[in-house]
Every structure is written in C-alpha cells, then in structure tokens.
Design a protein around this motif. Sequence first.
Motif: not given
Length: 618
Positions: A308, A311, A333-334, A336, A342-344, A368, A370
């Motif tokens: 992202h 980030d 970070h996120r 893509r 976007y996922r954390w 992941d 998220h």
Amino acid sequence: MLNFRDIPIGQKLMVIVMVTTTVALLLAGTGIVIFDSVLFRGYLERDLSALTRIIGDNSTAALSFNDPKAAAETLATLRARSHVVNACVYRPDGTLLATYSRAGATNPCPLPASPHVTDAIRFGAGDLTVSHAIMLDGRRIGTLMLLYDLDEIGERMRLYGGIVIGFVLISGLVAFLLSSQLRAIIATPISQLVRATTSVSETSDYSIRAHKFSGDELGVLVDRFNEMLSGIETRDDTLTKALSDREEALHEAETSRERFRFMAESMPQKIFTATGAGHTDYVNRQLTEFTGLSSGRFRELGWARCIHPDDAEQNIAAWKHSIETGEPFHFQHRLRREDGVYRWHLSRAYAMRDEHGNISMWIGSDTDIHEQKEKEEELRRANEDLQQFAYSASHDLQEPVRNVAIYSELVAMRYKNVVDPEGQKYLEFLTEGGRRLATLINDLLAYTRAGVLEGDVPLIDCTEVLKHTLTGLCEAIRENDAAVTYDPLPEIQMGETHLQQVFQNLIVNSLKYRNEKPPRVHISAARRGAAWLISVQDNGIGIDPQYKEKIFGVFKRLHRDEKYTGTGIGLAICQRVVERYGGRIWVESRPGEGATFFFTIPQSAAASQTAKAESSAG
Ligand code: ADP
C-alpha cells in the motif's frame, strides 16, 4: 619438406654424428693434403736445387770447352725425371749452349736469369723454374735453367684426396653403424620419457612413472619428471577430493533447497527469500497466487509495488535498515491482492549468515493478519469508547461522590450524639464507604489519564522528578521511619507527571507492603540496549512469583485485610504509563525477601514510537 627440428631424436643424433664425423674427417683430410703439398713443395725445392747443382757441376767441362754435345748429353740424363719439361745451359753471354726438352713439350726453355742471380726457384701457375749459376773456381761460367711441371703435386693431391674420401666413406659407414647402435643410449630414455608423457596426457593417469636408465642429465630429468608427476598426483587427489566434497556439499545444498521449497510451498504463509543485498529471488506459490504476479514478474517488479502506498516508504526504510544492520525485519503492511484489495500482513524476515558471518540470504514470511488487525481496530475503538466512558463517569462521579463523603462525615460528626450506637456504626460505614468510593474514583480517573500522551515528549531529569515525588511523600516516609536512597539517575524522554505517577505508586507500595523492619527503598538506573532500566527495590513482605504478572491487572490485589488498604489500580497505572512510552514493567521478588520493580523507557522518542508500535502489534 620435413624440418630437421621435427625429425625423431634418434635420427637427429644419427645425422649429427654423421655430419660431424664427415666434416671432421674432411677437415682433417684437407689439412693433411694441404700440409703434404706444403711439405712436398719444400722437398721439391731441395730436390731440384740438388739436381740442378749436379747437372751444373757435370756441365762445367762442356762449358769450359764450349762443347754443346757434351752439355746436351749431360742434360739428356734428365730424361729419367719425367716432370722436367725442359732444361737449358746458357753461356755467360746468355747464348744457348745446349738444351733438353721432354718429348712432346711445347714450352720454350726459360730465359737465363740475370747474371746477378745465382740460384733461384720460382713457382709459376702450373710449373716451376729453377736457375743455377754454374761456377768454376769462383767464376760464373754459365747458367742452367730448368722448367719443371707441377703435375706431381696435382697427382699427389688427387691421390690423397681419394684416400681421404675413401677414409671418409669408411669412417662414415663405421660411424653410421656405431651410432645406430649407440644412439639408443640417448634416444631410448628420451622416447621412454615421451611415451610416459604421452600416456599421462592421454589417460590423465598421474600414477604413471618414467623408467630411469642412467644417472646423467636424462636420469635427472626422469627423476624430476617423476617427482613432478607425484606432486601432480597428490594435488590431483586433493583436487578430486575437494571436488567430490564440493559436489557432495552442492548436492546437500540442492537437497536442502528442495526441502526448503517443498516446505515453503506447503505452508499456508507467503514465503520469500532474498539475496544478502535484499533482492527477492524466490517467492512461494501462496504469494504469487495472492498477488497474481508470476514469480519472475514478482522478482522483476519487486515487492514494494504490491505494498500500500501509505506503508511503502516506511516499509522500504525498515527493510533497508535490516539489510544494513542484519537485524530481523518485522513490519506490518497492507499487501495488494490480485483483485486490488489490500489486506494487512505481518512481514518478518531473518538473515542467514555464512561461516564468515556475512549475510548469505534472507528468509521471510508474510502472514495475513487482516482479521486480527480489524478486530484490534474494533477493540481499540471499543477501548477508547470505554476509556472515554470511564473517564467521563469517574469525572462526573467525582463531584457527587465527594459530596457523599463530605456530607456523610458531616452527618456522622454533627449527629453523633443524636443517633443510637447502632446508628453511629452505620454512619461510620457510610463515611468509610464514601471515602473509599472517592479514592476509587480518583484512582480510576488517574488510570484513564495514564495512557494519554500529549505533544512532544520532553527530556526530563529523573533525579529532579524523584526528589519532587519524595517531597510529596515525606510525611509517609517519616511516619514509616523509612529511608529512600537513590543512585545518580539519567535524563529520559518522558512526561514529568507520568514518571512521577510511576515513582509515587512504586514507592508508596514499598512503604505500604512493609514488614516489621523499617522500610528501605533504593532507586537506581542502568542502560539496557537502547533503553534505560530503572529499578525500585524494597525490603518489604515480597510477592509470591506466581502473582508477578497478575498484580499489574486493574483491581488486582493480593491483600484484602485492613492492614494494607488500596484499590488495586496503582500498578495498573504504572504499567499503562510505561507501555505508552514503549517500555516494559515487571517485578522480581520472593515472599519475605522484598521486591524489586523494574521498568524500561526507550531512550529516544523514535525508539519509543517503534516499541509502542511493536507492543500494539504484538
Ligand atoms: P494496591 O496497592 O492499591 O492494592 P497496586 O496495584 O499498587 O494496588 O498493587 C497490587 C498488589 O500488588 C497489591 O495489592 C499488593 O498485594 C502487591 N504489591 C504491590 N507492591 C508491592 C510491594 N512493594 N511489595 C509487596 N507486594 C506488593
């Protein structure tokens, strides 16, 4: 044409021997012939002088009596010498007395030499002229002139030449036969050496050795060659061993790489590896499937493209820092997804080092988080709301509760004599309850404020803050007959009120949880990595290690009896404050042995921010 240098050594030796022998013999023969011809000329001079003297002496009578016939007869004796071409006797006046010519001779008789010349021999191109003065009683009565051809010299030279050539041929033959036998002495070791060299080069078998035939230079050469071979053999063995070791190591490396890939592919996490310089060189299927990029494309574009934009900058800086220092990489970070969502993720990478300590590669994973992150966010919001509520509630309750406490005390004082003893007891309960409620509300308010950081964190002098705290506590210290000592304390980045809160709670507890001995409290500080470690040590009742974490919880108390009053919020406030600065608080103690509370405060604001981010992430 075959170059002489390229013919085999045996033949070369033969040619050298033959040429040398022939040249030597020819030179020797030529020398002999030349020497003989020189000797022969001397001999001829002496011989012809003697001959002319004899003929001259025999002609004196003929000259004295002017008898040409007698002179001719004397000269005719020269017939016995076939090389005498002609001979003449001249009178003193130069007229010819008698002459002799060899049969078939065409040359004229040599003219008489000058009267001053007595005896002389003169070599011409192909002949020799001898002049002899014929004397009688010391007076010259005539001259004998003789012409002698030099064919004899030619004959001798031909004869000797023939002999020399014959010798050369015979010697050449003998030399050929001998050298063809003897050349083996030199040629055999050399060809043996050549054979050994050839088979070594063809088979690469360095155990082959050349046979030594002699102790001369060739023998030395063979020895050196064999030594060289054994050196090469040893080196070859070492090299072969090193190669096989290397192959084995490569195989092992390949196997472990395969194993690693298999593991990486079968793991649910997104796995990647990078070179020591930080360039991604492998990504597992989970990562390629998630991002929708092939591993080649991923390597080409770099992972930064999938992060992202908000980030990316911080992420790149953290990664660079890890590459430079070798410290583990931890970052949230996120990332893509293929569909643009976007996922954390929690990204971690660790450096692998070789035997020299250099970073050989980085192995990392992206997990992941998220859902967890969303829950955290929800929790944070709920927490904030709760905190806000707790703050408002305690703040709004403060006034009425204080009123209840004050008025219940007033009632208890004023109507003490009006109510019966039971009523008085109830009034005491009411007063005590109101007081406790006011303390609780105060503590709760302090707790809700404990975590709030306002503006830039200033650099404060711990000693000054401690002194200030102790001034506020001097009454309690005096009452308890306590002694509080401290070492030189550092300057740290922290809000003054916050540090005071921590010191106050810890010192008050040290005074409160005392035993029969007068309390002794000591505060000291030490560096611990990038943080300051501050400790507050007492000699009180101590804590059972099993409760060392529990006591930091809100309303968690180990003592309920009247002796130790409290709300169970003091340590919770300390923990909240310290953690807000990215630090940690803990206790080390045993029952009856006193307690030491430790807390850390990162030295710089940046460090504290990082620690805080980590603690909230963890
Ligand atoms: P409070 O003191 O109001 O009870 P705290 O949060 O300050 O609450 O302390 C929690 C508990 O930890 C205390 O009830 C006590 O049992 C224990 N404790 C705290 N400090 C000490 C100390 N210095 N020595 C022994 N026990 C302690």
